[in-house]
Write a protein that holds these residues in place. Structure first.
Motif, PDB file in Angstrom:
ATOM      1  N   LEU A  23       0.819  -1.207   0.000  1.00  0.00           N
ATOM      2  CA  LEU A  23       0.000   0.000   0.000  1.00  0.00           C
ATOM      3  C   LEU A  23       0.857   1.263   0.000  1.00  0.00           C
ATOM      4  O   LEU A  23       0.540   2.248  -0.683  1.00  0.00           O
ATOM      5  N   THR A  24       1.945   1.250   0.739  1.00  0.00           N
ATOM      6  CA  THR A  24       2.860   2.387   0.759  1.00  0.00           C
ATOM      7  C   THR A  24       3.499   2.589  -0.613  1.00  0.00           C
ATOM      8  O   THR A  24       3.565   3.715  -1.121  1.00  0.00           O
ATOM      9  N   ALA A  25       3.959   1.503  -1.220  1.00  0.00           N
ATOM     10  CA  ALA A  25       4.568   1.592  -2.547  1.00  0.00           C
ATOM     11  C   ALA A  25       3.566   2.094  -3.576  1.00  0.00           C
ATOM     12  O   ALA A  25       3.911   2.921  -4.446  1.00  0.00           O
ATOM     13  N   MET A  26       2.329   1.622  -3.507  1.00  0.00           N
ATOM     14  CA  MET A  26       1.311   2.069  -4.455  1.00  0.00           C
ATOM     15  C   MET A  26       1.003   3.557  -4.265  1.00  0.00           C
ATOM     16  O   MET A  26       0.766   4.270  -5.239  1.00  0.00           O
ATOM     17  N   THR A  27       1.006   4.029  -3.030  1.00  0.00           N
ATOM     18  CA  THR A  27       0.765   5.446  -2.768  1.00  0.00           C
ATOM     19  C   THR A  27       1.887   6.297  -3.347  1.00  0.00           C
ATOM     20  O   THR A  27       1.636   7.311  -4.012  1.00  0.00           O
ATOM     21  N   VAL A  28       3.129   5.901  -3.109  1.00  0.00           N
ATOM     22  CA  VAL A  28       4.276   6.632  -3.650  1.00  0.00           C
ATOM     23  C   VAL A  28       4.235   6.610  -5.179  1.00  0.00           C
ATOM     24  O   VAL A  28       4.454   7.637  -5.833  1.00  0.00           O
ATOM     25  N   TRP A  29       3.933   5.460  -5.762  1.00  0.00           N
ATOM     26  CA  TRP A  29       3.842   5.331  -7.219  1.00  0.00           C
ATOM     27  C   TRP A  29       2.763   6.257  -7.779  1.00  0.00           C
ATOM     28  O   TRP A  29       2.942   6.891  -8.819  1.00  0.00           O
ATOM     29  N   GLN A  30       1.630   6.349  -7.104  1.00  0.00           N
ATOM     30  CA  GLN A  30       0.539   7.213  -7.555  1.00  0.00           C
ATOM     31  C   GLN A  30       0.949   8.682  -7.496  1.00  0.00           C
ATOM     32  O   GLN A  30       0.602   9.456  -8.384  1.00  0.00           O
ATOM     33  N   VAL A  31       1.680   9.063  -6.463  1.00  0.00           N
ATOM     34  CA  VAL A  31       2.125  10.461  -6.342  1.00  0.00           C
ATOM     35  C   VAL A  31       3.142  10.789  -7.431  1.00  0.00           C
ATOM     36  O   VAL A  31       3.084  11.852  -8.053  1.00  0.00           O
ATOM     37  N   ILE A  32       4.060   9.868  -7.690  1.00  0.00           N
ATOM     38  CA  ILE A  32       5.104  10.100  -8.688  1.00  0.00           C
ATOM     39  C   ILE A  32       4.539  10.042 -10.105  1.00  0.00           C
ATOM     40  O   ILE A  32       4.872  10.861 -10.958  1.00  0.00           O
ATOM     41  N   SER A  33       3.682   9.065 -10.371  1.00  0.00           N
ATOM     42  CA  SER A  33       3.159   8.846 -11.715  1.00  0.00           C
ATOM     43  C   SER A  33       1.668   8.513 -11.632  1.00  0.00           C
ATOM     44  O   SER A  33       1.305   7.346 -11.509  1.00  0.00           O
ATOM     45  N   PRO A  34       0.814   9.536 -11.712  1.00  0.00           N
ATOM     46  CA  PRO A  34      -0.628   9.265 -11.647  1.00  0.00           C
ATOM     47  C   PRO A  34      -1.065   8.296 -12.748  1.00  0.00           C
ATOM     48  O   PRO A  34      -0.587   8.368 -13.876  1.00  0.00           O
ATOM     49  N   CYS A  35      -1.946   7.388 -12.396  1.00  0.00           N
ATOM     50  CA  CYS A  35      -2.361   6.364 -13.349  1.00  0.00           C
ATOM     51  C   CYS A  35      -3.542   6.831 -14.186  1.00  0.00           C
ATOM     52  O   CYS A  35      -4.219   7.788 -13.853  1.00  0.00           O
ATOM     53  N   VAL A  36      -3.757   6.118 -15.270  1.00  0.00           N
ATOM     54  CA  VAL A  36      -4.909   6.370 -16.131  1.00  0.00           C
ATOM     55  C   VAL A  36      -5.834   5.167 -16.040  1.00  0.00           C
ATOM     56  O   VAL A  36      -5.391   4.041 -15.824  1.00  0.00           O
ATOM     57  N   VAL A  37      -7.101   5.407 -16.200  1.00  0.00           N
ATOM     58  CA  VAL A  37      -8.086   4.328 -16.173  1.00  0.00           C
ATOM     59  C   VAL A  37      -7.954   3.557 -17.481  1.00  0.00           C
ATOM     60  O   VAL A  37      -7.818   4.148 -18.553  1.00  0.00           O
ATOM     61  N   ARG A  38      -7.978   2.227 -17.407  1.00  0.00           N
ATOM     62  CA  ARG A  38      -7.876   1.406 -18.610  1.00  0.00           C
ATOM     63  C   ARG A  38      -8.704   0.142 -18.477  1.00  0.00           C
ATOM     64  O   ARG A  38      -9.090  -0.244 -17.392  1.00  0.00           O
ATOM     65  N   ARG A  39      -8.947  -0.486 -19.629  1.00  0.00           N
ATOM     66  CA  ARG A  39      -9.653  -1.764 -19.678  1.00  0.00           C
ATOM     67  C   ARG A  39      -8.686  -2.812 -20.185  1.00  0.00           C
ATOM     68  O   ARG A  39      -7.863  -2.548 -21.044  1.00  0.00           O
ATOM     69  N   GLY A  40      -8.806  -4.012 -19.657  1.00  0.00           N
ATOM     70  CA  GLY A  40      -7.918  -5.078 -20.087  1.00  0.00           C
ATOM     71  C   GLY A  40      -8.579  -6.427 -19.912  1.00  0.00           C
ATOM     72  O   GLY A  40      -9.645  -6.698 -20.456  1.00  0.00           O
ATOM     73  N   LEU A  41      -7.936  -7.286 -19.117  1.00  0.00           N
ATOM     74  CA  LEU A  41      -8.431  -8.626 -18.840  1.00  0.00           C
ATOM     75  C   LEU A  41      -9.837  -8.598 -18.233  1.00  0.00           C
ATOM     76  O   LEU A  41     -10.682  -9.404 -18.574  1.00  0.00           O
ATOM     77  N   LEU A  42     -10.066  -7.669 -17.346  1.00  0.00           N
ATOM     78  CA  LEU A  42     -11.378  -7.535 -16.708  1.00  0.00           C
ATOM     79  C   LEU A  42     -12.276  -6.655 -17.573  1.00  0.00           C
ATOM     80  O   LEU A  42     -11.804  -5.709 -18.192  1.00  0.00           O
ATOM     81  N   PRO A  43     -13.567  -6.942 -17.621  1.00  0.00           N
ATOM     82  CA  PRO A  43     -14.469  -6.174 -18.489  1.00  0.00           C
ATOM     83  C   PRO A  43     -14.918  -4.842 -17.885  1.00  0.00           C
ATOM     84  O   PRO A  43     -16.001  -4.353 -18.191  1.00  0.00           O
TER      85      PRO A  43
END
Length: 92
Positions: A23-43
């Motif tokens: 959870l800490t790593a994901m928070t730092v990753w989000q602050v450094i590089s905000p993610c975009v919403v995407r579709r893939g394996l899940l519908p």
């Protein structure tokens, strides 16, 4: 009146520490590089956090089903859960 405390074994402690580190790593990753919403394996459209939650929830269900339905070692279920988690995080 006596209080009952949870038995903190090494595997239990490692599990919860790992979740906190993820959870800490994901928070730092989000602050450094905000993610975009995407579709893939899940519908459905998902973010990194969504995929992490779905992966952890799926891993828990894999372990519960393994414990309830088989007598084999839990390490096999852990391997399956890791593959599931990687697939969800990468392609979902």
């Amino acid at each position: 009146m006596t209080l009952e405390w949870m038995a903190w074994t090494l595997p239990t402690a490692v599990f919860f520490i790992t979740i906190v580190v993820i959870l800490t790593a994901m928070t730092v990753w989000q602050v450094i590089s905000p993610c975009v919403v995407r579709r893939g394996l899940l519908p459905i459209a998902t973010t990194r956090g969504d995929r992490l939650f779905i992966g952890l929830l799926g891993s828990a269900y894999i372990h519960l089903a393994w414990i309830g339905l088989t007598d084999y070692t839990l390490w096999i279920a852990t391997g399956i859960a890791l593959v599931w988690m990687l697939a969800v995080m990468r392609w979902a």
